[in-house]
Design an enzyme around this catalytic site. Structure first.
Site, PDB file in Angstrom:
ATOM      1  CE  LYS A 192       2.404 -28.822  -0.683  1.00  0.00           C
ATOM      2  NZ  LYS A 192       1.542 -30.013  -0.696  1.00  0.00           N
ATOM      3  CG  ASP A 243      -0.885 -31.499  -2.571  1.00  0.00           C
ATOM      4  OD1 ASP A 243      -1.419 -30.398  -2.318  1.00  0.00           O
ATOM      5  OD2 ASP A 243      -0.336 -32.180  -1.700  1.00  0.00           O
TER       6      ASP A 243
END
Ligand code: NAD
Length: 341
Positions: A175, A209
């Site tokens: 991330k 994600d």
């Protein structure tokens, strides 16, 4: 010659599924001598420390352990013995294969592996409250610890694993778009390590994600995924769900010297002592252990017998939609071992 391995039957359904696994291994002729030790609630019930020194000494000596699930008391009582074992032996790599077993599975023939960093990230547990006015818990703060050393060794581990297991691709999940220091460092180190494997293993990077969505839409695009602690925890449960749930999810925690094999599920206190638990995940963990010991052929036979039993669909435990007991399911696997080539 038999190899000695430490056996921790564990708590709750642990002793039942461990006994079942040992029966299958014996029937398959696996040359393993077990040094049985206690930990967790089973140890405290004997008046011992939840992580007795003798258990640690045994693992230190054998460097190989098969572990049943251990109960962690909620709220009070001793801290997780699973975490303590990982810390004590610096078991930095958690490897969880997700391979289709159920014949009617949503994703047939899926075969991917998640390599999760096991010691750093938010799960390092560096957290505290900051009081304000009269509220002692006005703010809670947690530190995501990522080191160059830890990132390098886990990504390197994933590439070496890919090479040893004839895998084609390593996908680093991060991330770094938001967490530019911590996740940024993980990605930077990962890219650097990947250069050493150029031409041998393909390297890809994906944001976490998007990875979660892609795993559901088209999990076949993944081969080996390497990621930090918390993302690995979540994505490996997601991957287990893709291939039929925790009943078929084995895992191994690997350090420089010690390897500890276990089922991913817990001690299932709600069904403990009733003889109905599904021993498949621990049996699959034992297959990984056999492979690790250079006894891959025996492991393959056990796995095949397990697969045939599930495919026949006649003798299944309740969580798999059947009504068989742990013993009946195990008997059926042993019967199928004879024809497993
Ligand atoms: P759990 O995995 O024990 O149980 C979740 C659900 O799945 C329950 O309904 C249970 O009956 C079912 N289940 C789990 N394994 C099964 C099996 N082999 N066959 C049939 N059904 C099965 O998770 P939980 O209830 O959150 O945790 C119970 C205890 O286990 C806790 O103390 C937790 O800390 C511990 N735990 C240990 C480990 C480990 O040792 N590696 C992992 C996870 C949880």
């Amino acid at each position: 010659m038999a190899t000695t391995a430490t056996l921790i039957p564990g708590d709750g359904i642990g002793p039942g599924i461990t006994a079942a696994t040992l029966r299958v291994l014996e029937a398959a002729g696996a040359p393993i001598e077990w040094d049985e030790r206690v930990a967790g609630v089973a140890a405290t019930e004997l008046g011992q420390d939840p992580l007795p020194q003798e258990t640690l000494d045994s693992i230190e000596g054998t460097r190989l352990a098969l572990k049943g699930p251990l109960t962690t008391p909620i709220g009070s009582g001793f801290r997780s013995i699973n975490v303590a074992l990982r810390k004590h032996f610096d078991l930095y790599a958690n490897v969880r294969p997700a391979k289709t077993i159920l014949p009617e599975a949503r994703y047939p023939d899926l075969d991917l592996v998640i390599v999760r960093e096991n010691t750093e990230g938010l799960y390092a547990g560096i957290e505290h409250f900051i009081g304000m006015d009269k509220d002692p818990k006005a703010v809670a703060e947690s530190v995501m610890l990522i080191t160059r050393f830890g990132s390098d060794r886990i990504v390197r581990f994933a590439f070496e694993y890919a090479l040893q297991h004839d895998r084609e691709r390593v996908t680093l999940v991060h991330k770094a778009n938001i967490l530019k220091c911590t996740q940024g460092l993980f990605l930077e180190v990962g890219r650097h390590v990947a250069e050493e494997y150029e031409g041998r293993i393909r390297f890809e990077e994906k944001i976490v994600d998007n990875t979660a969505m892609q795993l559901v839409l088209d999990p076949y695009q993944f081969d080996v995924i390497v990621t930090e602690n918390m993302f690995g925890d979540i994505l490996s449960d997601l991957a287990a769900g893709l291939v039929g749930g925790l009943g078929f999810a084995p895992g191994v925690n690997i350090g420089k010297t010690v390897s500890m094999f276990e089922a991913v599920h817990g001690s299932a206190p709600d069904i403990a002592g009733r003889g109905v638990a599904n021993p498949a995940a621990l049996m699959l963990a034992a297959c990984l252990m056999l492979e690790h010991m250079g006894l891959g052929e025996t492991g393959r036979r056990v796995r095949e017998a397990l697969l045939s039993t599930v495919a026949e669909g006649k003798t299944l435990t309740r969580d798999l939609g059947g009504s068989a007991s742990t013993t009946e399911f195990t008997d059926a696997i042993i019967a199928n071992l004879a024809s497993a080539r």
